[in-house]
Design a protein around this motif. Structure first.
Motif, PDB file in Angstrom:
ATOM      1  N   ARG A   6     -13.333  -9.771 -20.373  1.00 24.81           N
ATOM      2  CA  ARG A   6     -13.829  -9.572 -19.023  1.00 24.81           C
ATOM      3  C   ARG A   6     -14.128 -10.943 -18.442  1.00 24.81           C
ATOM      4  O   ARG A   6     -14.903 -11.708 -19.015  1.00 24.81           O
ATOM      5  CB  ARG A   6     -15.106  -8.738 -19.093  1.00 24.81           C
TER       6      ARG A   6
ATOM      7  N   CYS B 221     -15.062 -13.076 -14.783  1.00 27.24           N
ATOM      8  CA  CYS B 221     -15.397 -13.043 -13.363  1.00 27.24           C
ATOM      9  C   CYS B 221     -14.529 -14.054 -12.629  1.00 27.24           C
ATOM     10  O   CYS B 221     -14.318 -15.159 -13.099  1.00 27.24           O
ATOM     11  CB  CYS B 221     -16.858 -13.423 -13.142  1.00 27.24           C
TER      12      CYS B 221
ATOM     13  N   GLU C 222     -12.861  -9.311 -10.510  1.00 23.34           N
ATOM     14  CA  GLU C 222     -12.987  -9.345 -11.952  1.00 23.34           C
ATOM     15  C   GLU C 222     -11.666  -9.046 -12.633  1.00 23.34           C
ATOM     16  O   GLU C 222     -10.846  -8.298 -12.101  1.00 23.34           O
ATOM     17  CB  GLU C 222     -14.009  -8.295 -12.410  1.00 23.34           C
TER      18      GLU C 222
END
Ligand SMILES: Nc1ncnc2c1ncn2[C@@H]1O[C@H](COP(=O)(O)OP(=O)(O)OP(=O)(O)O)[C@@H](O)[C@H]1O
Ligand SMILES: [Mg+2]
Lengths: 139, 284
Positions: free
Chosen positions: A12, A14, A64
């Motif tokens: 993950r 950003c 994201e």
């Protein structure tokens, strides 16, 4: 857009500006390499991740990126999702068409990602944002 | 921002009221605080210099005076942001900053007199301290980003070594990622060197580039066009099979670029173009 939990998606990142593009590139590549995908597939998936990240930076400012390895007894695949809450795309069919760009660039990002990957899906709502999901089967 | 930290008028009132109790006793706090600070390794450097130490103590007294005025307006936030910037610039870590704020909170609230509103006051002070800390952390972040951008800039400037490899032939090895700023940098340094040396062939070697996406391809195409306008032919070398494949799949038209698998191939081609022939010398 449903929230994606860290347990579901191993990767993950950003996206919050141009400086994040190299970060996405290196983190994504390192992660994809651990999956055991071939050099060419890693190049394909990493390129796809960068294209989609660049679009977020260019058109939606922030968003994201998620990645996960999908494994079944018969098959392994890398799934990539890039989402944003930006302006959305008015005409998705046009956007994924060849050489369409509102940014004055080649307009090959989305159609290119589609060719690089095995599955490609884009959901966009004006004023709401865009989600691109792409999948690559790896041997 | 106040509502985010759930700070209401009552909280600010309590902060002000506690200020009436605590400000006259601020010296006690300062003394305790510096006793704590002295045994913290990260702060050691500030104790060697008496005047600096005095200055820091004064700043700290000012900080709490401002705090207990209990008015959070733009100038308050600007002041807190400035505090963060100062701490970040002197290289104090966020962790040390948090620890110092936490110990301050404990010391100050321990000094609160027993009363019905003691807990409420404690909460009010805590919330405002957390707001301060949030603002300070954001400005820390800001400074760190600035530093990183500065380093990236410095790296960019170092990483466009356009070199003359033979008469009329320039070469640039590119390593890492090419973002738009770096592409701009490459373009201007290459064009500058071509004008200066009147080179006729320019080799750009991308064997150190891990990904060629549409943006990078676009920069390379533009670079090739621009060099051609200056009467210089561009050769691209170092395309790995994987990169060649992704470029094709992206649908990028590279027919305008003269590409070569290896730098050696490009070098041989460049010498041929400028009419230089290499012969092995036979020394006995
Ligand atoms: N996340 C997004 N949010 C809003 N609009 C988008 C987003 N991604 C793409 N678009 C729109 O779709 C168009 C096509 O995107 P695509 O990536 O194919 O081309 P491009 O980004 O314009 O150029 P290239 O990717 O070749 O550098 C964009 O010009 C933009 O208008
Ligand atoms: Mg694009």
């Amino acid at each position: 857009m449903h929230p994606r939990t860290p347990t579901e998606y191993a990767l993950r990142v950003c996206i919050d500006g141009e400086l994040d593009i190299p970060i996405v590139a290196s983190r994504f590549r390192a992660w994809a390499q651990r999956s055991g995908a071939s050099t060419i597939d890693i190049a394909r998936i990493t390129t796809a991740a960068i294209e989609l990240t660049t679009n977020v930076v260019k058109y939606a400012q922030r968003g994201e990126l998620y990645g996960r390895l999908l494994e079944t007894p018969r098959q392994r695949a890398i799934e990539l999702i890039v989402e944003d809450r930006g302006p959305g795309i008015a005409d998705v069919a046009q956007a994924i068409g060849e050489r369409f760009s509102t940014g004055g660039t080649l307009g090959l990002g989305l159609p290119g990602v589609r060719r690089l990957m095995d599955e490609f899906e884009i959901t966009s709502q004006l004023g709401r944002g865009t989600v691109v999901r792409a999948l690559k089967r790896i041997e | 921002m106040l509502s985010r930290h759930r700070i209401n008028a009552r909280d600010l009132e309590l902060v002000r009221a506690s200020g009436a109790e605590l400000l006259p006793r601020l010296d006690e706090y300062v003394e305790q605080f510096y006793a704590w600070l002295r045994q913290e390794p990260e702060f050691g450097q500030y104790f060697n210099d008496e005047t600096l130490l005095r200055h820091v103590q004064n700043m700290q007294v000012e900080y709490w005076k401002r705090f207990f005025i209990g008015v959070v307006d733009d100038s308050y936030v600007i002041n807190r942001r400035h505090v963060g910037e100062v701490h970040a610039r002197i290289g104090l870590s966020v962790a040390a900053y948090f620890a110092a704020m936490d110990i301050s909170l404990a010391m100050l609230t321990d000094m609160l007199p027993m009363s019905d509103t003691r807990y409420e006051t404690y909460r009010a002070i805590t919330k405002l301290i957390h707001l301060d800390t949030a603002v300070v952390t954001v400005s820390y972040n800001h400074i760190i980003n600035e530093k990183m951008a500065g380093q990236a800039q410095a790296l960019t400037e170092m990483s466009t070594p356009v070199t003359s490899v033979a008469e009329d032939v320039l070469m640039l090895p590119v390593v890492g990622l090419i973002d738009s700023r770096r592409a701009q940098e490459i373009l201007s340094s290459v064009l500058g060197r071509i004008a200066e040396t009147r080179a006729r062939v320019f080799i750009i070697d991308i064997s150190g580039v891990s990904v060629v996406d549409t943006a990078v391809a676009n920069h390379l195409i533009k670079l090739t066009r621009a060099t051609r306008l200056m009467g210089c032919k561009a050769l691209l070398s170092g395309l790995s099979p994987a990169i060649a494949q992704t470029i094709i799949e992206l649908g990028i038209d590279v027919s305008a670029i003269d590409t070569h698998a290896t730098l050696r191939d490009a070098l041989e081609e460049s010498l041929r173009l400028v009419g230089i022939k290499l012969v092995r010398s036979h020394n006995e």
